[in-house]
Design an enzyme around this catalytic site. Structure first.
Site, PDB file in Angstrom:
ATOM      1  N   LYS A  26      34.234  48.537  43.377  1.00 19.78           N
ATOM      2  CA  LYS A  26      35.221  47.614  42.786  1.00 19.78           C
ATOM      3  C   LYS A  26      36.596  48.275  42.676  1.00 19.78           C
ATOM      4  CE  LYS A  26      31.795  44.833  40.432  1.00 19.78           C
ATOM      5  NZ  LYS A  26      30.994  44.564  39.239  1.00 19.78           N
ATOM      6  N   ASN A  43      29.149  33.146  29.612  1.00 23.77           N
ATOM      7  CA  ASN A  43      28.454  34.439  29.545  1.00 23.77           C
ATOM      8  C   ASN A  43      28.536  34.990  28.129  1.00 23.77           C
ATOM      9  OD1 ASN A  43      30.870  36.252  29.339  1.00 23.77           O
ATOM     10  ND2 ASN A  43      31.322  35.299  31.315  1.00 23.77           N
ATOM     11  N   LYS A  45      29.052  12.715  31.113  1.00 25.16           N
ATOM     12  CA  LYS A  45      27.934  13.545  30.688  1.00 25.16           C
ATOM     13  C   LYS A  45      26.718  13.258  31.585  1.00 25.16           C
ATOM     14  CE  LYS A  45      24.912  14.466  26.824  1.00 25.16           C
ATOM     15  NZ  LYS A  45      24.381  13.988  25.573  1.00 25.16           N
ATOM     16  N   LYS A  69      39.437  46.407  44.835  1.00 24.23           N
ATOM     17  CA  LYS A  69      40.444  45.685  44.054  1.00 24.23           C
ATOM     18  C   LYS A  69      41.748  46.473  43.903  1.00 24.23           C
ATOM     19  CE  LYS A  69      36.688  43.269  41.686  1.00 24.23           C
ATOM     20  NZ  LYS A  69      36.424  42.143  40.804  1.00 24.23           N
ATOM     21  N   PHE A 100      37.351  46.559  34.587  1.00 17.48           N
ATOM     22  CA  PHE A 100      36.076  46.902  33.966  1.00 17.48           C
ATOM     23  C   PHE A 100      34.985  46.579  34.978  1.00 17.48           C
ATOM     24  CE2 PHE A 100      36.062  47.843  29.336  1.00 17.48           C
ATOM     25  CZ  PHE A 100      37.423  47.879  29.127  1.00 17.48           C
ATOM     26  N   ASP A 153      31.965  34.515  38.312  1.00 20.57           N
ATOM     27  CA  ASP A 153      32.178  34.657  39.755  1.00 20.57           C
ATOM     28  C   ASP A 153      32.027  33.322  40.478  1.00 20.57           C
ATOM     29  OD1 ASP A 153      32.723  37.386  39.840  1.00 20.57           O
ATOM     30  OD2 ASP A 153      30.594  37.877  39.624  1.00 20.57           O
TER      31      ASP A 153
END
Ligand code: PMT
Length: 306
Positions: free
Chosen positions: A242, A115, A194, A246, A228, A184
């Site tokens: 969240k 990401n 490969k 959490k 975050f 996730d």
């Protein structure tokens, strides 16, 4: 009399010395003991006065060893650099785990799912916490950033590696700040070789990664947990979900679709949501300045909790 390891060390050192005399009250109030304590004080030794109360020998009065937390507080004050405010000095010696950067989930030996996290937000927090005297463990995905001074860095690639490292450090930590962008999902069966190009479509089967923060929330003992939330819509609703799911104390919500916020920018725009339902909003500012604000808010959170 310097006839053992401790007292010879005390005699030889040029470092500041703090003493915490504890004894029977009559002994403590004895004129000669008081004279000796005053001699030490005038020689520059720092003396923590004993508490008043019931002694192990059954008598009552001054002479009890203060609570370890009170002694640690005095030490904290002693080692805090001058001009540090109370909320900065509170961090001296606190063990803080900060996670930063993005994870990489392998597809094959040369490719991965990643990401856009640069690590800037997490590194700014780690740097600010170390400057306040905290013992910082920075669990970092791959980034191009140098490790901040005074920070112990643990490099990881995948979410599973991050999970293992964070769980190892967790029981001895006081605060966890999870700024990392953790994937996730991961490829269920990464190829050992490969993957060769062909004319056929390629389908990758993904399986869920463990939710590290949720696991920390379920194991929480005394730690302050800060998460975050990176969102592109319904920021507050998703962040609140969240926070609760959490078992967090605070969540830093950033709408990563706004210019100057979120991934790979030097600034961020955040809202902080607390367990008691309070919310605070902050204007766009540098990740360094936000790191200081986040630490100040953690301090206030602790003051409310204990
Ligand atoms: O690194 P930068 O380029 O400076 O960018 C900063 C940032 C945008 C990455 C940062 O500000 C940020 O928002 N980090 C959290 C990104 C994220 O993964 O958010 P999330 O809403 O998917 O996850 C919520 C929380 O759970 C996060 O604290 C995350 O670390 C944690 N999590 C998520 C998934 C998972 N499997 N395990 C987790 O612990």
């Amino acid at each position: 009399i310097a006839d053992n390891m401790l007292t010879t060390t005390i005699m030889a050192t040029k470092a500041p010395v703090m003493l915490s005399p504890a004894m029977n009250s009559n002994m403590y109030e004895n004129e000669l003991v008081q004279k000796n304590i005053n001699t030490l004080k005038s020689a520059g030794y720092i003396v923590i006065e004993p508490d008043n109360g019931l002694m192990a020998c059954g008598s009552k009065g001054p002479g009890r060893l203060p609570e370890p937390a009170a002694i640690v507080q005095k030490l904290t004050e002693l080692f805090s650099p001058p001009n540090m405010s109370e909320k900065e000095a509170w961090f001296v010696g606190q063990k803080i785990i900060v996670t930063a950067g993005g994870t990489r989930e392998p597809i094959d030996p040369v490719r991965y799912i990643g990401n856009r996290s640069s690590g800037k937000m997490g590194y700014a927090i780690a740097r600010a916490a170390a400057k306040r005297g905290a013992q910082v463990v920075l669990v970092s995905g791959p980034t191009s950033l140098p490790c901040p001074e005074g920070v112990a860095i643990k490099q990881v690639e995948s979410a599973e590696e991050m999970r293992r490292l964070v769980l190892t450090e967790y029981p001895t930590s006081n605060i966890v700040i999870k700024a990392a962008a953790v994937a996730d999902y991961r490829v269920k069966e990464p190829s050992k070789q490969k993957i060769k190009k062909s004319d056929a479509q390629l389908t990758l089967v993904l399986e869920k990664n463990p939710d590290i923060l949720r696991e920390l929330g379920s194991l929480k003992a005394k730690q302050i947990l800060v998460g975050f939330a990176a969102e592109t819509e319904e920021l507050l609703a998703h962040a609140t979900e969240k926070l609760i799911k959490k078992n967090l104390d605070m969540i830093i919500a950033n709408d990563v679709s706004l210019p100057g916020a979120g991934f790979n920018t030097d600034t961020n725009i955040i809202k902080i949501l607390y367990r008691d339902g309070r919310q605070e909003e902050f204007a766009k500012m540098s990740k360094e300045d936000l790191a200081e604000i986040i630490l100040d808010k953690i301090y206030s959170c602790y003051q409310k909790m204990y």
